[in-house]
Design an enzyme around this catalytic site. Structure first.
Site, PDB file in Angstrom:
ATOM      1  N   LYS A   9      10.644 -27.198  -2.623  1.00  0.00           N
ATOM      2  CA  LYS A   9      11.992 -27.330  -3.205  1.00  0.00           C
ATOM      3  C   LYS A   9      13.087 -27.214  -2.134  1.00  0.00           C
ATOM      4  CE  LYS A   9      10.679 -25.660  -7.851  1.00  0.00           C
ATOM      5  NZ  LYS A   9      11.041 -24.720  -8.945  1.00  0.00           N
ATOM      6  N   TYR A  49      11.742 -32.954 -15.085  1.00  0.00           N
ATOM      7  CA  TYR A  49      11.744 -31.671 -15.797  1.00  0.00           C
ATOM      8  C   TYR A  49      12.083 -31.832 -17.283  1.00  0.00           C
ATOM      9  CZ  TYR A  49      11.074 -28.654 -11.689  1.00  0.00           C
ATOM     10  OH  TYR A  49      10.556 -27.996 -10.600  1.00  0.00           O
ATOM     11  N   ASN A 112      12.957 -20.980  -5.994  1.00  0.00           N
ATOM     12  CA  ASN A 112      11.635 -20.349  -5.857  1.00  0.00           C
ATOM     13  C   ASN A 112      10.619 -21.179  -5.048  1.00  0.00           C
ATOM     14  OD1 ASN A 112      11.098 -22.240  -7.803  1.00  0.00           O
ATOM     15  ND2 ASN A 112      10.318 -20.813  -9.323  1.00  0.00           N
ATOM     16  N   HIS A 115       7.177 -26.164  -6.487  1.00  0.00           N
ATOM     17  CA  HIS A 115       6.703 -26.567  -7.813  1.00  0.00           C
ATOM     18  C   HIS A 115       5.218 -26.884  -7.705  1.00  0.00           C
ATOM     19  CE1 HIS A 115       6.230 -28.768 -11.594  1.00  0.00           C
ATOM     20  NE2 HIS A 115       5.500 -29.614 -10.885  1.00  0.00           N
ATOM     21  N   GLU A 126       2.686 -36.195 -13.335  1.00  0.00           N
ATOM     22  CA  GLU A 126       3.628 -35.902 -12.236  1.00  0.00           C
ATOM     23  C   GLU A 126       3.292 -36.715 -10.974  1.00  0.00           C
ATOM     24  OE1 GLU A 126       4.648 -31.369 -13.760  1.00  0.00           O
ATOM     25  OE2 GLU A 126       3.674 -31.639 -11.812  1.00  0.00           O
TER      26      GLU A 126
END
Ligand code: ADP
Ligand code: MG
Length: 137
Positions: A9, A49, A112, A115, A126
């Site tokens: 990320k 998402y 965080n 993913h 995905e």
């Protein structure tokens, strides 16, 4: 052999820990079957998402995911989906086990670091969202 989708990320890319995170994968038996660095559009992030669209944190999540470039990989190996989730650690870095990617590189539940797909079904969806067959080897 299983495949899963990983995203490094924007926080981790900005911090300069792409290589350190990729090393966690390769050192733990996950092969990098495909990889690209991209700046997601808002449309990309919202579509990716979409399952979280009704959650209160959705807009913040999308804002964050478009705040800078990300590195997207397909990881391949035995039990790749679960193995990657184990290497990532808990969603909230404060609850992530010591030695996991999120414990070592993430600041908070918004930023965080990574993913990872959470099931075989979502991994297939995905991977197809970001890569064509000829980009994966
Ligand atoms: P994971 O990334 O561990 O699979 P989820 O799929 O539940 O976690 O959530 C997707 C992402 O949305 C998380 O990685 C995190 O960035 C964000 N998120 C999840 N829950 C929260 C929350 N309670 N507050 C803010 N952001 C959240
Ligand atoms: Mg998830």
């Amino acid at each position: 052999m299983e495949q899963t989708l990983s995203i490094i990320k924007p926080d981790a890319v900005a911090k300069g820990v792409i290589g350190k995170i990729l090393d966690r994968f390769e050192s733990n038996g996950l092969k990098i079957a495909a990889m690209k660095k991209v700046q997601l559009s808002r449309q990309d992030a919202e579509a990716f998402y979409a399952v979280h669209a009704a959650r209160p944190f959705f807009n913040d999540l999308v804002d964050f995911m478009v705040s800078g470039p990300v590195v997207i990989t397909v990881l391949e190996g035995e039990n790749a989906i679960l193995k990657n989730r184990d290497l990532m650690g808990a969603t909230n870095p404060k609850e992530a086990a010591p030695g996991t990617i999120r414990a070592d590189f993430a600041e908070n539940i918004d930023a965080n670091a990574v993913h990872g797909s959470d099931s075989a079904e979502n991994a297939a969806i995905e991977i197809a969202f970001f890569f064509s067959g000829r980009e994966i080897s």
